[in-house]
Design an enzyme around this catalytic site. Structure first.
Site, mmCIF file in Angstrom:
data_model
loop_
_atom_site.group_PDB
_atom_site.id
_atom_site.type_symbol
_atom_site.label_atom_id
_atom_site.label_comp_id
_atom_site.label_asym_id
_atom_site.label_seq_id
_atom_site.Cartn_x
_atom_site.Cartn_y
_atom_site.Cartn_z
ATOM 1 N N SER A 678 -38.039 -34.516 -8.427
ATOM 2 C CA SER A 678 -37.524 -32.969 -8.515
ATOM 3 C C SER A 678 -36.179 -32.767 -8.754
ATOM 4 C CB SER A 678 -37.895 -32.515 -6.859
ATOM 5 O OG SER A 678 -37.232 -33.232 -5.967
ATOM 6 N N LYS A 721 -36.699 -27.317 1.270
ATOM 7 C CA LYS A 721 -35.678 -27.158 0.374
ATOM 8 C C LYS A 721 -34.826 -25.728 0.384
ATOM 9 C CE LYS A 721 -37.577 -30.637 -2.803
ATOM 10 N NZ LYS A 721 -38.299 -30.932 -4.055
#
Length: 783
Positions: A678, A721
């Site tokens: 990611s 996140k």
């Protein structure tokens, strides 16, 4: 006299020692031994040297195979047998030391020197002689309780200490080495001491042997006595018309069997075992094995179930009372309740709660049981290696028991409990079997209606059991097992959610534990947020509850010491009560230099902000990666560099700079392992920033996987996140276009505060992240 050396025929003997002054019967069969006996008989004195072999297995001993000290003996009687062997009786005369072997054929002959012991007479010798007489008398009494008194009198009548030593040593049955040590003793006192130690050892052995014999005899007498008493009791009961104990047990079990609602095949097997038990005596081991087996069968809830509470409003209230948020999980439970209300025969679901520690997986199972009105049982599977722990052991093994599944059903006393299998991701596996393979049957509705425990060996229906498994990660759960469960993910809590959870559950619980009231202890919201941010770093609330517990205990101590002033804990008081801050967040940097981009990472304790730094290495070569990066993250960096290099002209990058300079990418902190795809777009942004010498926006964080063709692929952990970015003071996030659907997991206030940019290609990410680059090249803007 002692130095006189004579030549005598030698008779080696095995497993015994001839002492001076004693008679010994011998049998000689070896040709050399028979020849030595014939040579002795041919002499006038009929004397020969009798010496013991060191190793009894040697048939033709040499000089090294014999002890050096033996006994001169006189042949008193000899008789030849039909098989050629010779029986004889010899009498020991005197000790002799072997000097030299003269010949070995046709018989062994040796030169030997007389070695009589010197005469000694003192008080110690007399004391040792009397002690030996006492020990010998005790040994004889233990060895032969009915031995004639004359034996003890014969020993006592022997006034010569050395002769007594030899006599006692010969009748004790000592090993050859110990008898030879007596013969080789250099003096009378030494021989007496040796014999005394040997006698003490023999006495201990004899006393222990007698103790063992007495215990065995007493046990036999007790069993015989019990048998006779039992037979007499049976006769008395028959005379009075009463049943015997075995029949009483059988009647009681049969009565319970008639009252129990057993399936037909189970009843048939139970009656067969009961008939076997009736034919066995109560003392038989099989009697108790069968009785325990039948008792377990009768205690199991074959047809007994609790009535479900189908009140959906009550269930929703119970779930909301016990847990904050977790909307998806609660909706799934309410869906099942609705199905049960319409179709009571529907199979129970098999749920798997997956999430970090402390988010409420185990306690949620208890709430589900309370909402349904069912019994709750929990099994911890962490570290389980043996498949028999779940399936049980066969009854052929001593101490066999049913498996933990059947035992849980027995404790629940209903066939429809909520059964939680905790820590399913931590199952072990070794030579004893694979417990995960046993769970395949237990958690399969198509199979578990006839689950057979190894101990019971009878089909038990588990379809009504509401199974719930918990795990921290699914990486270690076998795919076939995972396929049987409906996975519900419990992500971490935001700071706002933790504040709400603390006010609703944690603070009241810790106040109760500490014996305080809500008037005596007040924790301000600012102090609570400070504790959450600076003293805990977790997705759940366990560390937070421990920290609140420390605060309440400090206040409770103050009250216990007599200070009853109510305490309001503020931010400035936290450090004094909990110590220095344990954690510090990666706050948003106010200004980013060229080559630095802000990324977002998922961790087991939630999310975190990750700054990726890139710098050019003049005259360097290749790509250098540091920061404890995993293989996947290293591959993402290489893919990002390849994309930037391939599109250098489009991005306005001088190809000579790329060609002539190396690049170093570092991801702090270097001690923490990092991996995953990611960070791909973040690395591409950092590289584009350093190659163009253009800084990225400091208020923007990003996450997404990159491909060589410039696509931005979706990632996981969006909620964690985004919450990490907000916690660090960042209010703008770049996400993959396909992750737009995941924003529904975020709290409403977070969605309102944050600005989201969704990108499908890397160019769109660079447009949103590097203003100077977007302005110069007029790249297409992201949606």
């Amino acid at each position: 006299m002692s130095e006189e050396i004579v030549s005598l025929p030698v008779l080696p003997i095995k497993n015994s020692v001839l002492f001076p002054g004693l008679l010994m019967p011998l049998t000689a069969g070896r040709p050399t031994s028979i020849a030595a006996i014939d040579a002795a008989l041919a002499s006038e004195d009929k004397e020969l040297l009798v010496i013991t072999q060191r190793d009894a297995t040697i048939e033709s001993p040499g000089a090294n195979d014999l002890y050096t000290i033996g006994t001169k003996a006189v042949v008193k009687r000899m008789m030849r047998r039909q098989d050629g062997a010779v029986n004889l009786i010899v009498q020991g005369v005197e000790r002799m030391v072997l000097v030299k072997i003269e010949q070995t054929e046709p018989h062994m002959s040796a030169r030997a020197r007389l070695a009589p012991l010197p005469e000694e007479s003192n008080t110690e010798i007399e004391a040792m002689r009397r002690a030996i007489l006492e020990l010998a008398a005790r040994a004889i009494q233990l060895a032969q309780p009915n031995a004639p008194v004359e034996i003890t009198q014969m020993l006592a009548g022997n006034e010569e200490p050395l002769q007594l030593t030899y006599l006692v040593g010969s009748v004790l049955g000592l090993p050859v080495e110990k008898e030879q040590s007596l013969l080789e003793a250099p003096g009378r006192l030494d021989a007496l001491r040796l014999l005394h130690s040997y006698l003490l050892h023999e006495l201990q052995v004899l006393e222990l042997r007698n103790q063992i014999n007495n215990q065995a005899q007493n046990e036999m007498e007790r069993q015989q006595r019990e048998y006779l008493l039992r037979q007499q009791l049976r006769a008395i009961q028959e005379e009075l018309g009463e049943t015997n104990p075995e029949q009483a047990d059988a009647d009681m079990l049969r009565k319970q069997m008639d009252e129990a609602e057993l399936p037909e095949d189970v009843r048939k097997e139970a009656e067969r075992e009961l008939s076997r038990m009736e034919k066995l005596p109560q003392a038989s081991p099989d009697y108790h094995v069968i009785r325990t087996y039948l008792e377990i069968i009768l205690e199991l809830p074959w047809a007994k179930s609790t009535e479900d509470n189908h009140d959906l409003a009550n269930a929703r209230q119970v779930l909301d009372e016990d847990h904050f948020d977790l909307k998806d999980v609660k909706e799934r439970i309410l869906e099942h309740l609705g199905v049960l209300k319409l179709n009571p025969t529907a199979n129970a679901p098999i749920l798997c709660f997956v999430g970090p520690p402390g988010v409420g997986k185990t306690s949620l199972g208890q709430s589900i049981a309370r909402a349904l009105g069912r019994k709750f049982e929990r099994l911890s599977l962490g570290g389980m290696h043996d498949e028999a722990e779940l399936r049980g052991h066969r009854r052929t093994y001593i101490g066999a028991m049913p498996g933990r599944i059947i035992q849980a059903m027995r404790r629940a006393e209903s066939n429809n409990p909520v059964l939680m299998l905790d820590e399913v991701d931590k199952l072990g596996r070794d030579f004893r079997g694979d417990p995960a393979a046993a769970l395949l049957e237990i958690l399969d509705p198509a199979q578990n209606h006839t689950f057979r425990d190894n101990y019971l060996d009878l089909p038990f229906n588990l379809t009504k059991v509401f199974f719930i498994t918990t795990a921290n990660t699914l990486d270690t759960v076998p795919q076939p097992l995972l396929d049987r469960m409906e996975v519900l993910r419990l992500s971490g809590y935001s700071a706002e959610e933790k504040v709400e959870i603390a006010h609703r559950y944690l603070i009241p619980r810790q106040l109760k534990e500490s014996g305080l009231t809500d008037q005596q202890f007040i924790l301000t919201d600012e102090a609570l947020r400070h504790v959450i941010g600076r003293y805990t770093r977790e997705a759940g609330v366990r560390q937070l509850e421990r920290a609140i517990g420390r605060l309440t205990r400090r206040v409770a101590l103050r009250f216990a010491e007599g200070d009853t002033t109510p305490v309001t804990v503020k931010v400035e008081d936290v450090a004094e009560m909990l110590g220095p801050e344990r954690f510090s967040f990666e706050l948003a940097r106010k200004q980013l230099p060229p080559g630095v981009a802000t990324g977002l990472a998922w961790t087991e304790t939630g999310g975190d902000v990750l700054y990726i730094e890139a710098t050019l290495l003049p005259a360097g070569r290749g790509l250098t990666l540091t920061g404890h990066l995993g293989e996947v993250m290293q591959e993402s960096a290489k893919a990002a560099q390849s994309f930037i290099w391939a599109h250098a002209d489009q991005l306005g990058i001088d190809p000579n700079v790329v060609r002539r300079s190396g690049v170093h990418i570092h991801v702090p902190a270097g001690a923490i392992p990092k991996d995953g795809p990611s960070a791909g777009i973040t690395m591409a942004t950092a590289l584009a920033s350093v190659y163009t010498n253009s800084p990225a926006r400091s208020d923007t964080a990003m996450t997404g996987e990159i491909t060589l063709t410039g696509l931005v692929l979706p990632i996981g952990g969006v909620k964690e996140k985004v919450l990490a970015a907000r916690r660090a003071g960042i209010r703008r996030a770049i996400l993959p276009k396909e992750n737009q659907k995941d924003l529904r997991e975020l709290p409403d206030n977070v969605r309102a505060e944050m600005e989201f940019v969704f990108a499908e290609r890397v160019e769109e990410v660079l447009t949103a992240a590097i203003p100077d680059l977007a302005a110069r090249l007029a790249l297409p803007k992201a949606a």
